[in-house]
Design a protein around this motif. Structure first.
Motif, short mmCIF file in Angstrom:
data_model
loop_
_atom_site.label_atom_id
_atom_site.label_comp_id
_atom_site.label_asym_id
_atom_site.label_seq_id
_atom_site.Cartn_x
_atom_site.Cartn_y
_atom_site.Cartn_z
N UNK A 46 -85.83 -0.92 17.54
CA UNK A 46 -85.94 0.47 17.41
C UNK A 46 -87.51 0.53 17.46
N UNK A 47 -88.16 0.85 18.59
CA UNK A 47 -89.71 0.90 18.53
C UNK A 47 -90.25 1.97 17.74
N UNK A 48 -91.44 2.09 17.27
CA UNK A 48 -92.07 3.12 16.60
C UNK A 48 -92.16 4.35 17.55
N UNK A 62 -97.37 6.46 14.29
CA UNK A 62 -96.11 6.21 15.10
C UNK A 62 -94.87 5.46 14.00
N UNK A 63 -93.76 5.86 14.12
CA UNK A 63 -92.99 5.32 12.76
C UNK A 63 -91.53 4.85 13.41
N UNK A 64 -90.86 3.95 12.73
CA UNK A 64 -89.46 3.71 12.62
C UNK A 64 -89.01 3.29 11.43
N UNK A 65 -87.89 3.00 11.34
CA UNK A 65 -87.38 2.74 9.84
C UNK A 65 -86.12 1.55 10.00
N UNK A 66 -85.85 0.79 9.07
CA UNK A 66 -84.78 0.07 9.03
C UNK A 66 -84.13 0.49 7.51
N UNK A 67 -83.02 -0.09 7.40
CA UNK A 67 -82.13 0.14 6.26
C UNK A 67 -80.86 1.09 6.60
N UNK A 68 -80.37 1.39 5.44
CA UNK A 68 -79.25 2.36 5.40
C UNK A 68 -79.67 3.71 6.05
N UNK A 69 -80.75 4.06 5.53
CA UNK A 69 -81.22 5.49 6.10
C UNK A 69 -82.85 5.42 6.50
N UNK A 70 -83.07 6.22 7.49
CA UNK A 70 -84.52 6.15 8.06
C UNK A 70 -84.98 7.74 7.87
N UNK A 71 -86.48 7.64 7.44
CA UNK A 71 -87.03 8.97 7.45
C UNK A 71 -87.36 9.63 8.74
N UNK A 72 -86.75 10.79 9.08
CA UNK A 72 -87.16 11.56 10.19
C UNK A 72 -87.94 12.87 9.99
N UNK A 73 -88.52 13.27 11.12
CA UNK A 73 -89.19 14.60 10.89
C UNK A 73 -89.09 15.17 12.22
N UNK A 121 -91.52 2.38 8.36
CA UNK A 121 -92.64 1.56 8.76
C UNK A 121 -93.57 2.43 10.02
N UNK A 122 -94.88 2.58 9.30
CA UNK A 122 -95.68 3.42 9.81
C UNK A 122 -96.61 2.67 10.60
#
Ligand SMILES: O=C(O)CCC(=O)C(=O)O
Length: 215
Positions: A46-48, A62-73, A121-122
């Motif tokens: 899941x690329x940033x 640039x951002x990406x996430x891992x885990x059960x939930x990811x932060x999005x905007x 991940x920022x």
């Protein structure tokens, strides 16, 4: 600020920033190679990418996430989502090395029962910054926030409950971890623009891992 040495490693010191907030110098260094390996795995899946504020302004990280939930905007607002808003894929699982580091750091700072389900991940390139903001999209504010700095140095700003409150400037280098919770949980915080430089492993970038209990 309080300063005390961990029992067996003189490069790792613990500094109280204010009630509820602690800086753990070099805390991530012993797990550096596992963390970097696992960051690479997550960002290959899941690329940033650049996100936009609800008013349409591009974020400089640039951002990406891992885990059960990811932060999005995006235009729909700031929120946690179980899926990436762009690809509709589930986020990659949180690597064990991430979970272990986050829970150990929280414990070291006095938060025994931290159970992070989200890691943002920022990726900061030179000049990228994070404006002052509060983390308030999570459900349970009794859980702390754990933030891990890797790569280029940064200056972290920690303020108070109002955006206009005075901020403390905290210099961060590769391997440093900040934990804040309790009465500091909703304090405004941000990162000044990253200065030009090159880190021996990560080059011209800073990577920040922010762990939260989101759901
Ligand atoms: O990069 C950092 O040190 C802080 C990141 C942050 O404040 C956030 O993701 O909410």
């Amino acid at each position: 600020m309080n300063l005390d040495l961990f029992a067996d490693n003189k490069t790792q010191t613990r500094e109280k920033i204010c009630e509820g907030a602690m800086l753990l110098h070099g805390f991530a260094l012993p797990q550096e190679s596992e963390l970097l390996r696992d960051i690479n795995t997550v960002i290959l899946i899941m690329p940033p990418r650049q996100m936009f504020t609800p008013s349409g302004l591009p974020m400089s990280v640039t951002t990406t996430s891992c885990g059960d939930a990811g932060w999005v905007s995006d235009a729909r607002g700031y929120r946690y989502s179980k899926r990436d808003a762009q690809s509709q894929q589930r986020w990659p699982a949180m690597p064990k090395s991430f979970f272990t580091l986050a829970t150990q750091a929280a414990r070291e700072a006095g938060f025994e029962n931290f159970l992070p389900d989200s890691c943002l991940i920022n990726r900061y390139t030179v000049g990228a910054k994070m404006s002052l903001h509060q983390d308030k999209d999570e459900k349970d504010f009794s859980q702390p926030i754990v933030s891990v700095s890797l790569g280029l140095p940064a200056t972290f700003l920690l303020g108070g409950l109002a955006r206009t409150d005075k901020t403390t400037k905290i210099p961060l280098t590769h391997g440093d971890v900040i934990v804040w919770g309790a009465r500091a949980r909703l304090f405004f915080h941000g990162v000044l623009p990253i200065k030009a430089g090159s880190h021996p492993i990560l080059g011209e970038q800073r990577i920040n891992l922010t762990f939260r209990k989101a759901l």
